[in-house]
Scaffold this active site. Structure first.
Site, PDB file in Angstrom:
ATOM      1  N   ASN A   1       0.854  -1.186   0.000  1.00 12.76           N
ATOM      2  CA  ASN A   1       0.000   0.000   0.000  1.00 12.76           C
ATOM      3  C   ASN A   1       0.890   1.236   0.000  1.00 12.76           C
ATOM      4  O   ASN A   1       1.498   1.556   1.012  1.00 12.76           O
ATOM      5  CB  ASN A   1      -0.888  -0.032   1.254  1.00 12.76           C
TER       6      ASN A   1
ATOM      7  N   LYS B   1       0.060   4.279  -0.215  1.00 18.23           N
ATOM      8  CA  LYS B   1      -0.591   5.455   0.400  1.00 18.23           C
ATOM      9  C   LYS B   1      -0.382   6.685  -0.505  1.00 18.23           C
ATOM     10  O   LYS B   1      -0.345   6.532  -1.723  1.00 18.23           O
ATOM     11  CB  LYS B   1      -0.066   5.657   1.822  1.00 18.23           C
TER      12      LYS B   1
ATOM     13  N   HIS C   1      -9.492   0.805   5.248  1.00 21.12           N
ATOM     14  CA  HIS C   1      -8.179   1.051   5.859  1.00 21.12           C
ATOM     15  C   HIS C   1      -8.356   2.004   7.049  1.00 21.12           C
ATOM     16  O   HIS C   1      -9.165   2.923   6.993  1.00 21.12           O
ATOM     17  CB  HIS C   1      -7.215   1.650   4.835  1.00 21.12           C
TER      18      HIS C   1
ATOM     19  N   GLU D   1      -6.741   4.431   8.088  1.00 24.81           N
ATOM     20  CA  GLU D   1      -6.575   5.867   7.812  1.00 24.81           C
ATOM     21  C   GLU D   1      -7.853   6.456   7.225  1.00 24.81           C
ATOM     22  O   GLU D   1      -8.167   7.623   7.452  1.00 24.81           O
ATOM     23  CB  GLU D   1      -5.360   6.076   6.893  1.00 24.81           C
TER      24      GLU D   1
ATOM     25  N   GLU E   1      -4.838  -5.041  10.648  1.00 26.50           N
ATOM     26  CA  GLU E   1      -3.839  -3.993  10.822  1.00 26.50           C
ATOM     27  C   GLU E   1      -4.109  -3.248  12.128  1.00 26.50           C
ATOM     28  O   GLU E   1      -4.950  -2.331  12.160  1.00 26.50           O
ATOM     29  CB  GLU E   1      -3.903  -2.992   9.662  1.00 26.50           C
TER      30      GLU E   1
ATOM     31  N   GLY F   1       2.815   2.472  10.712  1.00 27.41           N
ATOM     32  CA  GLY F   1       3.723   3.610  10.549  1.00 27.41           C
ATOM     33  C   GLY F   1       4.442   4.008  11.823  1.00 27.41           C
ATOM     34  O   GLY F   1       5.028   5.091  11.897  1.00 27.41           O
TER      35      GLY F   1
ATOM     36  N   SER G   1       3.862  -1.969  10.165  1.00 24.86           N
ATOM     37  CA  SER G   1       5.324  -1.967  10.293  1.00 24.86           C
ATOM     38  C   SER G   1       5.968  -3.302   9.901  1.00 24.86           C
ATOM     39  O   SER G   1       6.937  -3.731  10.526  1.00 24.86           O
ATOM     40  CB  SER G   1       5.744  -1.553  11.711  1.00 24.86           C
TER      41      SER G   1
ATOM     42  N   GLY H   1       3.079  -1.110   4.232  1.00 29.48           N
ATOM     43  CA  GLY H   1       3.038   0.322   3.918  1.00 29.48           C
ATOM     44  C   GLY H   1       4.421   0.815   3.531  1.00 29.48           C
ATOM     45  O   GLY H   1       4.913   0.549   2.442  1.00 29.48           O
ATOM     46  N   GLY H   2       5.076   1.488   4.465  1.00 22.85           N
ATOM     47  CA  GLY H   2       6.362   2.144   4.211  1.00 22.85           C
ATOM     48  C   GLY H   2       7.377   1.297   3.465  1.00 22.85           C
ATOM     49  O   GLY H   2       8.000   1.769   2.501  1.00 22.85           O
TER      50      GLY H   2
HETATM   51  P1  13P Z   1       3.270   0.546   7.582  1.00 15.13           P
HETATM   52  O1  13P Z   1       3.815  -0.731   6.998  1.00 15.13           O
HETATM   53  O2  13P Z   1       3.954   1.759   7.050  1.00 15.13           O
HETATM   54  O3  13P Z   1       3.195   0.488   9.069  1.00 15.13           O
HETATM   55  O4  13P Z   1       1.750   0.664   7.055  1.00 15.13           O
HETATM   56  C1  13P Z   1       0.910  -0.404   7.188  1.00 15.13           C
HETATM   57  C2  13P Z   1      -0.333  -0.110   6.428  1.00 15.13           C
HETATM   58  O5  13P Z   1      -1.120   0.721   6.834  1.00 15.13           O
HETATM   59  C3  13P Z   1      -0.580  -0.840   5.183  1.00 15.13           C
HETATM   60  O6  13P Z   1      -1.872  -0.644   4.735  1.00 15.13           O
END
Ligand code: 13P
Length: 248
Positions: free
Chosen positions: A6, A8, A92, A94, A164, A170, A209, A230-231
């Protein structure tokens, strides 16, 4: 196994072109893992073209719960399908947190995506406050049940759910493999109560993470069938290493 990246709200045309070019090569031989990337919607067309000859799949990070109409700024499930999206993330954290998406809206998005032939990935997870208050299973159970009540258990046949925990997203704080497994086991049990075959067919991804150095411990757990990253999915080398660990 399914490993999903993802992205983002990150990237630009040049950076995405480079990332996709590298991943197309480095992930070419991972034949036992499904890999999917989720660019910001503007870059879906570019991603579709770049992955034309690749086994890497792609999807959208969000979609409208409505099928069409006067909804300025929104993108429908049919539009995603038109651009060959295989997948769409729904719910998600967020989106729940910053855009006030309720379980009911998430359920509508799930149903809308599926109707259009785009596979939804249902994202669920508790906040730190909820975990500390020992409400994790209650919260997860409610997020899951609300969608199940709308779409029915059959809609989850071969489906994907991403657990998640909000406190792990993050933050660099990963749930331990045991913590993640506990919730994944709970999710599987909830689904089993409705239909054991469907429950077995569902892939449960962990997200929060996930990095190259913690993925294998997570992937070793019985009910962890992949990751939503994510990251680390923005870095070709990291993401490739995570996919490699899922190749089993
Ligand atoms: P991170 O891997 O950056 O923690 O993000 C996880 C995420 O929200 C994937 O959708």
């Amino acid at each position: 196994m399914l490993v999903a990246g993802n992205w983002k709200m990150h990237g630009n045309r040049a950076g995405i072109a480079h990332l996709l070019e590298v991943l197309s090569t480095t992930c070419r031989d991972f034949d036992k893992v499904d890999i999917a990337v989720f660019p910001p919607s503007l870059f879906i067309q570019q991603t579709a073209e770049a992955l034309n000859q690749s086994t890497i799949q792609f999807g959208a990070q969000n979609l409208s719960p409505h099928s069409e109409g006067a909804y300025t700024g929104e993108i429908s499930a049919a539009m995603l399908k038109d651009f060959q999206c295989d997948w769409a993330l729904v719910g998600h954290s967020e989106r729940r947190q910053y855009y006030a998406e309720t379980d009911e809206i998430v359920a509508e998005k799930f149903a809308g995506a599926q109707k259009a032939g785009v596979q939804p990935i249902l994202c669920i997870g508790e906040t730190q406050q909820q975990r500390e208050a020992h409400q994790t299973m209650e919260v997860i159970g409610h997020q899951l049940t609300t969608v199940l009540d709308v779409v029915g258990i059959d809609a989850f046949l071969n489906g994907v759910i991403a657990y998640e925990p909000v406190w792990a997203i993050g933050t660099g704080l990963t749930a331990s493999p045991e913590q993640a497994q506990e919730v994944h086991g709970f999710i599987r049990d909830q689904l089993t109560k409705k239909d054991a075959d469907v429950a077995q067919s569902v892939r449960l991804l962990y997200g929060g993470s996930v990095k190259a150095d913690n993925a294998s411990g997570l992937f070793a757990m019985a009910d962890i069938d992949g990751a939503l990253v994510g990251g680390a999915s923005l870095k070709a080398e990291q993401f490739t290493k995570i996919c490699q660990q899922a190749q089993r």
